[in-house]
Write a protein that holds these residues in place. Structure first.
Motif, mmCIF file in Angstrom:
data_model
loop_
_atom_site.group_PDB
_atom_site.id
_atom_site.type_symbol
_atom_site.label_atom_id
_atom_site.label_comp_id
_atom_site.label_asym_id
_atom_site.label_seq_id
_atom_site.Cartn_x
_atom_site.Cartn_y
_atom_site.Cartn_z
ATOM 1 N N MET A 27 0.825 -1.204 0.000
ATOM 2 C CA MET A 27 0.000 0.000 0.000
ATOM 3 C C MET A 27 0.864 1.261 0.000
ATOM 4 O O MET A 27 1.924 1.302 0.620
ATOM 5 N N VAL A 28 0.387 2.274 -0.713
ATOM 6 C CA VAL A 28 1.060 3.572 -0.786
ATOM 7 C C VAL A 28 0.066 4.636 -0.334
ATOM 8 O O VAL A 28 -1.122 4.551 -0.653
ATOM 9 N N THR A 29 0.555 5.651 0.404
ATOM 10 C CA THR A 29 -0.332 6.710 0.889
ATOM 11 C C THR A 29 0.187 8.073 0.474
ATOM 12 O O THR A 29 1.362 8.390 0.687
ATOM 13 N N PHE A 30 -0.698 8.870 -0.125
ATOM 14 C CA PHE A 30 -0.407 10.256 -0.480
ATOM 15 C C PHE A 30 -1.253 11.175 0.402
ATOM 16 O O PHE A 30 -2.349 10.796 0.841
ATOM 17 N N PHE A 31 -0.767 12.392 0.635
ATOM 18 C CA PHE A 31 -1.519 13.407 1.368
ATOM 19 C C PHE A 31 -1.665 14.657 0.501
ATOM 20 O O PHE A 31 -0.727 15.042 -0.192
ATOM 21 N N GLN A 60 -16.707 11.152 -8.962
ATOM 22 C CA GLN A 60 -16.525 11.844 -10.235
ATOM 23 C C GLN A 60 -15.072 11.781 -10.684
ATOM 24 O O GLN A 60 -14.777 11.529 -11.852
ATOM 25 N N ALA A 61 -14.146 12.019 -9.756
ATOM 26 C CA ALA A 61 -12.722 11.980 -10.089
ATOM 27 C C ALA A 61 -12.275 10.575 -10.465
ATOM 28 O O ALA A 61 -11.534 10.375 -11.433
ATOM 29 N N ALA A 62 -12.708 9.577 -9.707
ATOM 30 C CA ALA A 62 -12.264 8.203 -9.934
ATOM 31 C C ALA A 62 -12.857 7.594 -11.197
ATOM 32 O O ALA A 62 -12.209 6.759 -11.853
ATOM 33 N N SER A 63 -14.059 8.004 -11.560
ATOM 34 C CA SER A 63 -14.757 7.368 -12.682
ATOM 35 C C SER A 63 -14.073 7.610 -14.026
ATOM 36 O O SER A 63 -14.330 6.878 -14.986
ATOM 37 N N SER A 64 -13.213 8.613 -14.092
ATOM 38 C CA SER A 64 -12.536 8.916 -15.356
ATOM 39 C C SER A 64 -11.152 8.278 -15.447
ATOM 40 O O SER A 64 -10.424 8.510 -16.418
ATOM 41 N N ILE A 65 -10.776 7.474 -14.448
ATOM 42 C CA ILE A 65 -9.453 6.835 -14.419
ATOM 43 C C ILE A 65 -9.642 5.317 -14.471
ATOM 44 O O ILE A 65 -10.225 4.719 -13.560
ATOM 45 N N LYS A 66 -9.165 4.697 -15.534
ATOM 46 C CA LYS A 66 -9.479 3.295 -15.795
ATOM 47 C C LYS A 66 -8.947 2.343 -14.732
ATOM 48 O O LYS A 66 -9.489 1.245 -14.548
ATOM 49 N N GLU A 67 -7.877 2.731 -14.023
ATOM 50 C CA GLU A 67 -7.326 1.854 -12.986
ATOM 51 C C GLU A 67 -8.315 1.617 -11.852
ATOM 52 O O GLU A 67 -8.204 0.622 -11.119
ATOM 53 N N PHE A 68 -9.283 2.504 -11.683
ATOM 54 C CA PHE A 68 -10.289 2.306 -10.643
ATOM 55 C C PHE A 68 -11.306 1.229 -11.014
ATOM 56 O O PHE A 68 -12.175 0.899 -10.204
ATOM 57 N N GLU A 69 -11.201 0.677 -12.203
ATOM 58 C CA GLU A 69 -12.050 -0.455 -12.579
ATOM 59 C C GLU A 69 -11.484 -1.765 -12.037
ATOM 60 O O GLU A 69 -12.172 -2.788 -12.030
ATOM 61 N N LEU A 70 -10.220 -1.740 -11.605
ATOM 62 C CA LEU A 70 -9.525 -2.958 -11.201
ATOM 63 C C LEU A 70 -9.369 -3.043 -9.693
ATOM 64 O O LEU A 70 -9.317 -2.031 -9.001
ATOM 65 N N LEU A 71 -9.270 -4.282 -9.188
ATOM 66 C CA LEU A 71 -9.004 -4.495 -7.765
ATOM 67 C C LEU A 71 -8.223 -5.788 -7.576
ATOM 68 O O LEU A 71 -8.695 -6.869 -7.949
ATOM 69 N N PRO A 72 -7.019 -5.714 -7.004
ATOM 70 C CA PRO A 72 -6.274 -6.938 -6.673
ATOM 71 C C PRO A 72 -6.807 -7.529 -5.371
ATOM 72 O O PRO A 72 -6.986 -6.818 -4.382
ATOM 73 N N MET A 188 -2.609 0.694 -9.153
ATOM 74 C CA MET A 188 -2.170 1.902 -9.856
ATOM 75 C C MET A 188 -0.795 2.329 -9.371
ATOM 76 O O MET A 188 -0.336 1.915 -8.304
ATOM 77 N N ASP A 189 -0.171 3.180 -10.177
ATOM 78 C CA ASP A 189 1.122 3.775 -9.820
ATOM 79 C C ASP A 189 0.892 5.193 -9.307
ATOM 80 O O ASP A 189 -0.234 5.706 -9.310
ATOM 81 N N GLY A 190 1.971 5.833 -8.892
ATOM 82 C CA GLY A 190 1.865 7.193 -8.390
ATOM 83 C C GLY A 190 1.291 8.158 -9.414
ATOM 84 O O GLY A 190 0.598 9.116 -9.055
ATOM 85 N N LYS A 191 1.573 7.914 -10.691
ATOM 86 C CA LYS A 191 1.059 8.797 -11.741
ATOM 87 C C LYS A 191 -0.463 8.816 -11.746
ATOM 88 O O LYS A 191 -1.078 9.893 -11.789
ATOM 89 N N GLN A 192 -1.082 7.634 -11.707
ATOM 90 C CA GLN A 192 -2.542 7.568 -11.719
ATOM 91 C C GLN A 192 -3.140 8.100 -10.410
ATOM 92 O O GLN A 192 -4.173 8.758 -10.410
ATOM 93 N N ALA A 193 -2.455 7.821 -9.286
ATOM 94 C CA ALA A 193 -2.934 8.324 -8.002
ATOM 95 C C ALA A 193 -2.878 9.852 -7.974
ATOM 96 O O ALA A 193 -3.806 10.519 -7.499
ATOM 97 N N GLY A 194 -1.781 10.419 -8.508
ATOM 98 C CA GLY A 194 -1.666 11.869 -8.572
ATOM 99 C C GLY A 194 -2.721 12.474 -9.483
ATOM 100 O O GLY A 194 -3.273 13.545 -9.182
ATOM 101 N N CYS A 195 -3.013 11.807 -10.577
ATOM 102 C CA CYS A 195 -4.052 12.265 -11.495
ATOM 103 C C CYS A 195 -5.408 12.280 -10.797
ATOM 104 O O CYS A 195 -6.191 13.229 -10.945
#
Length: 212
Positions: A27-31, A60-72, A188-195
């Protein structure tokens, strides 16, 4: 609608799956600190709950990022075609119940979903669980205290993305709120999390009326 197991090798997360699926600390955490004054004002103007508006902006923010369709999960990778946002409800027994709210772009419908699900959780004291139907984003609002940051579980047991925040603080014309965002590195990676965090800021700042 339900979750579907997919082969990680057919996705853009194939390398991340090999690297992080069985990592001891995946797990990774951003603030990030936001000015949430626009949705505070909207909450008062339209008589809508502030927490509901926060969840709507997250969806709204998550729905436009395809990585939020996935879950490990449990060594496998699942894909969902529906998103839900979780909130914690204080039920009538004075305890807490977990409540998943199905996300929809229609704010009025999302508000109706929110009120129906949270009131049912309060009344029945039972969790409202959509985890087999939706990719659920967890949230926890600790509104009695200002938080500089919070980190959830790092065990890999609960792999869903998760946001935590406390009480906002007024600073001149701004209402500042620090939010932590935790995600599984396989998802997801940091890029998608930052997006996602940037899109969340845009959703909050551009909130003007009944729709964003």
């Amino acid at each position: 609608m339900s979750r579907k197991e997919i082969d990680p090798k057919t996705t853009t997360r194939a390398a991340a799956f090999e690297l992080w699926m069985n990592a001891p600390n995946p797990m990774v955490t951003f603030f990030k600190t936001y000015d949430i004054m626009p949705i505070i004002q909207a909450s008062k103007r339209f008589n809508m709950k502030l927490n509901m508006l926060m969840l709507y902006c997250i969806g709204q923010a998550a729905s436009s990022i395809k990585e939020f369709e996935l879950l490990p999960l449990e060594g496998r990778l699942y894909k969902f075609d529906q998103l839900a946002i979780n909130t914690i409800v204080a039920n009538k027994k004075g305890e807490i119940s977990s409540c998943d709210i199905r996300y929809t772009e229609d704010l009025k419908q999302f508000n109706a979903n929110y009120l129906h699900s949270t009131q049912k959780a309060y009344r029945t004291c039972k969790d409202q669980d959509l985890s087999l139907q939706c990719m659920v984003i967890g949230t926890s609002a600790i509104v009695d205290v200002e938080l500089d940051g919070a980190i959830g579980m790092n065990s890999g047991i609960f792999n869903n993305p998760f946001l935590i925040w406390g009480k906002y603080r007024i600073d001149g014309p701004q209402a500042l709120l620090t939010i932590s965002f935790q995600f599984h590195h396989t998802q997801m990676d940091g890029k998608q999390a930052g997006c996602f965090l940037k899109k969340l800021e845009e959703a909050i700042l551009t909130f003007k009326s009944g729709t964003t």
